[in-house]
Design a protein around this motif. Structure first.
Motif, mmCIF file in Angstrom:
data_model
loop_
_atom_site.group_PDB
_atom_site.id
_atom_site.type_symbol
_atom_site.label_atom_id
_atom_site.label_comp_id
_atom_site.label_asym_id
_atom_site.label_seq_id
_atom_site.Cartn_x
_atom_site.Cartn_y
_atom_site.Cartn_z
ATOM 1 N N ILE A 59 0.844 -1.199 0.000
ATOM 2 C CA ILE A 59 0.000 0.000 0.000
ATOM 3 C C ILE A 59 0.878 1.247 0.000
ATOM 4 C CG2 ILE A 59 -0.193 0.129 2.526
ATOM 5 C CD1 ILE A 59 -3.170 0.966 2.047
ATOM 6 N N GLU A 60 0.384 2.285 -0.654
ATOM 7 C CA GLU A 60 1.051 3.585 -0.665
ATOM 8 C C GLU A 60 0.042 4.656 -0.261
ATOM 9 O OE1 GLU A 60 4.125 4.285 -0.963
ATOM 10 O OE2 GLU A 60 5.016 2.489 -1.874
ATOM 11 N N PHE A 61 0.516 5.644 0.515
ATOM 12 C CA PHE A 61 -0.334 6.730 0.996
ATOM 13 C C PHE A 61 0.142 8.068 0.426
ATOM 14 C CE2 PHE A 61 -0.777 3.417 4.157
ATOM 15 C CZ PHE A 61 -2.131 3.457 4.483
ATOM 16 N N PHE A 62 -0.832 8.991 0.283
ATOM 17 C CA PHE A 62 -0.525 10.323 -0.233
ATOM 18 C C PHE A 62 -1.345 11.361 0.531
ATOM 19 C CE2 PHE A 62 0.099 7.233 -3.535
ATOM 20 C CZ PHE A 62 1.298 7.592 -4.123
ATOM 21 N N LYS A 63 -0.846 12.604 0.533
ATOM 22 C CA LYS A 63 -1.563 13.716 1.150
ATOM 23 C C LYS A 63 -2.122 14.623 0.055
ATOM 24 C CE LYS A 63 1.840 15.220 3.683
ATOM 25 N NZ LYS A 63 2.595 16.038 4.671
ATOM 26 N N LEU A 64 -3.395 14.962 0.202
ATOM 27 C CA LEU A 64 -4.100 15.809 -0.759
ATOM 28 C C LEU A 64 -4.417 17.144 -0.097
ATOM 29 C CD1 LEU A 64 -5.686 16.088 -3.486
ATOM 30 C CD2 LEU A 64 -7.619 15.030 -2.307
ATOM 31 N N LYS A 65 -4.122 18.236 -0.800
ATOM 32 C CA LYS A 65 -4.356 19.554 -0.216
ATOM 33 C C LYS A 65 -4.887 20.514 -1.276
ATOM 34 C CE LYS A 65 -2.203 22.884 2.914
ATOM 35 N NZ LYS A 65 -0.990 23.188 3.717
ATOM 36 N N GLY A 66 -5.932 21.285 -0.912
ATOM 37 C CA GLY A 66 -6.504 22.266 -1.829
ATOM 38 C C GLY A 66 -8.002 22.359 -1.665
ATOM 39 N N ASN A 67 -8.666 23.028 -2.604
ATOM 40 C CA ASN A 67 -10.110 23.239 -2.551
ATOM 41 C C ASN A 67 -10.743 22.971 -3.907
ATOM 42 O OD1 ASN A 67 -10.210 24.459 0.215
ATOM 43 N ND2 ASN A 67 -8.953 26.018 -0.776
ATOM 44 N N LEU A 68 -11.996 22.520 -3.865
ATOM 45 C CA LEU A 68 -12.782 22.333 -5.079
ATOM 46 C C LEU A 68 -13.918 23.343 -5.108
ATOM 47 C CD1 LEU A 68 -13.301 18.455 -5.376
ATOM 48 C CD2 LEU A 68 -11.845 19.893 -6.808
ATOM 49 N N LYS A 69 -14.177 23.921 -6.274
ATOM 50 C CA LYS A 69 -15.350 24.764 -6.442
ATOM 51 C C LYS A 69 -16.591 23.886 -6.588
ATOM 52 C CE LYS A 69 -12.936 28.644 -8.635
ATOM 53 N NZ LYS A 69 -12.836 29.498 -9.850
ATOM 54 N N GLN A 98 -16.554 15.957 -0.637
ATOM 55 C CA GLN A 98 -15.682 16.834 0.145
ATOM 56 C C GLN A 98 -15.147 17.950 -0.730
ATOM 57 O OE1 GLN A 98 -13.177 14.588 2.750
ATOM 58 N NE2 GLN A 98 -11.714 16.252 3.046
ATOM 59 N N ARG A 99 -15.142 19.164 -0.191
ATOM 60 C CA ARG A 99 -14.723 20.339 -0.958
ATOM 61 C C ARG A 99 -13.346 20.855 -0.552
ATOM 62 N NH1 ARG A 99 -17.181 20.713 -5.454
ATOM 63 N NH2 ARG A 99 -17.005 18.486 -5.110
ATOM 64 N N LYS A 100 -13.002 20.692 0.712
ATOM 65 C CA LYS A 100 -11.725 21.195 1.213
ATOM 66 C C LYS A 100 -10.847 20.032 1.646
ATOM 67 C CE LYS A 100 -13.597 25.588 2.916
ATOM 68 N NZ LYS A 100 -13.725 26.495 4.088
ATOM 69 N N PHE A 101 -9.576 20.107 1.291
ATOM 70 C CA PHE A 101 -8.633 19.048 1.628
ATOM 71 C C PHE A 101 -7.437 19.661 2.347
ATOM 72 C CE2 PHE A 101 -10.614 18.200 -2.530
ATOM 73 C CZ PHE A 101 -11.418 17.115 -2.185
ATOM 74 N N GLU A 102 -7.271 19.292 3.599
ATOM 75 C CA GLU A 102 -6.150 19.775 4.401
ATOM 76 C C GLU A 102 -5.289 18.578 4.783
ATOM 77 O OE1 GLU A 102 -5.204 22.765 5.074
ATOM 78 O OE2 GLU A 102 -6.913 23.854 4.228
ATOM 79 N N ASP A 103 -4.341 18.254 3.928
ATOM 80 C CA ASP A 103 -3.508 17.062 4.118
ATOM 81 C C ASP A 103 -4.380 15.812 4.277
ATOM 82 O OD1 ASP A 103 -1.159 18.462 3.869
ATOM 83 O OD2 ASP A 103 -0.924 18.792 6.016
ATOM 84 N N THR A 104 -5.448 15.748 3.474
ATOM 85 C CA THR A 104 -6.340 14.589 3.471
ATOM 86 C C THR A 104 -5.592 13.376 2.920
ATOM 87 O OG1 THR A 104 -8.252 16.024 3.130
ATOM 88 C CG2 THR A 104 -8.535 13.694 2.596
ATOM 89 N N ILE A 105 -5.705 12.251 3.617
ATOM 90 C CA ILE A 105 -4.974 11.051 3.217
ATOM 91 C C ILE A 105 -5.771 10.256 2.178
ATOM 92 C CG2 ILE A 105 -4.021 8.840 3.990
ATOM 93 C CD1 ILE A 105 -2.426 11.221 4.931
ATOM 94 N N ILE A 106 -5.107 9.902 1.081
ATOM 95 C CA ILE A 106 -5.652 8.965 0.102
ATOM 96 C C ILE A 106 -4.643 7.833 -0.056
ATOM 97 C CG2 ILE A 106 -7.013 10.697 -1.115
ATOM 98 C CD1 ILE A 106 -4.820 10.798 -3.243
#
Length: 205
Positions: A59-69, A98-106
């Motif tokens: 398994i590999e993990f990543f951090k997602l950051k940013g906003n969606l309109k 989800q609209r806002k991502f603050e180091d959200t893990i995927i």
């Protein structure tokens, strides 16, 4: 008179709520999103130990950051390639709530299912939950690796590939590589390849 006052207050309160909702929607439309980024998440030794107890082989993990309109979406999928040609997509998701991502893990992981078909269990952790699927596998050798080693910035309607699983029935297993999440080089020579990707695009209605 009291009924009139109560009714008036209710109307004013309702209008205020409606106005606030409109302001929130307008703010959502104006959210800055030019810097939606993804970067690898490196697990600690303790986290790696915990993951090893779950039965997930790789398994590999990543951090997602940013906003969606409001009219935008992040869509995830596993693209299946056979002898260099895309055949299908698995674990496809859209309409991300989800609209806002603050180091959200995927994440994306694979487990071997001990059955006669030697199936693989594909596991994708997306911002809003978890999706899984089984994939029939007759490969005798395989490799699993992340193909994004540093932070990348998403561009509209351009897929970013995060993880690759490559399988073969031959004696030699060719590795695949990628620059900043582009379609990996060497994919045309792979018997079977599973590529976990994300794309920033329009919201499907």
């Amino acid at each position: 008179m009291r009924n009139f006052i109560g009714c008036s207050l209710f109307i004013i309160f309702t209008l205020l709520l409606t106005g606030c909702a409109g302001v929130e929607k307008e703010k959502e439309k104006q959210l800055p999103n030019a810097n939606i980024t993804i970067e690898p998440y490196n697990m600690s030794e303790k986290e790696s130990l915990l993951i090893s107890k779950t039965g997930v082989d790789q398994i590999e993990f990543f951090k997602l950051k940013g906003n969606l309109k409001e009219d935008e979406d992040l869509q995830f999928a596993v693209e299946v390639y056979e002898n260099g040609k895309q055949k299908e997509e698995l674990l496809t998701t859209s309409n991300e709530p989800q609209r806002k991502f603050e180091d959200t893990i995927i994440s994306f992981g694979i487990s071997n299912i001990k059955d006669k078909d030697q199936s693989l269990k594909l596991i994708a952790g997306i911002p809003s939950g978890l999706v899984t699927a089984n994939y029939s596998n007759n490969m005798t050798s395989s490799s699993f690796s992340k193909i994004v080693g540093e932070k990348v910035t998403l561009e509209r309607n351009i897929p970013v590939y995060l993880v690759a699983w490559v399988g073969t029935t031959k004696n030699e297993l060719r590795s695949v590589g990628s620059e900043k999440g582009k379609l990996p080089e060497g994919i045309e020579e792979a018997e079977i390849a599973l590529l976990y990707r994300v794309i920033w695009t329009d919201n499907e209605k």
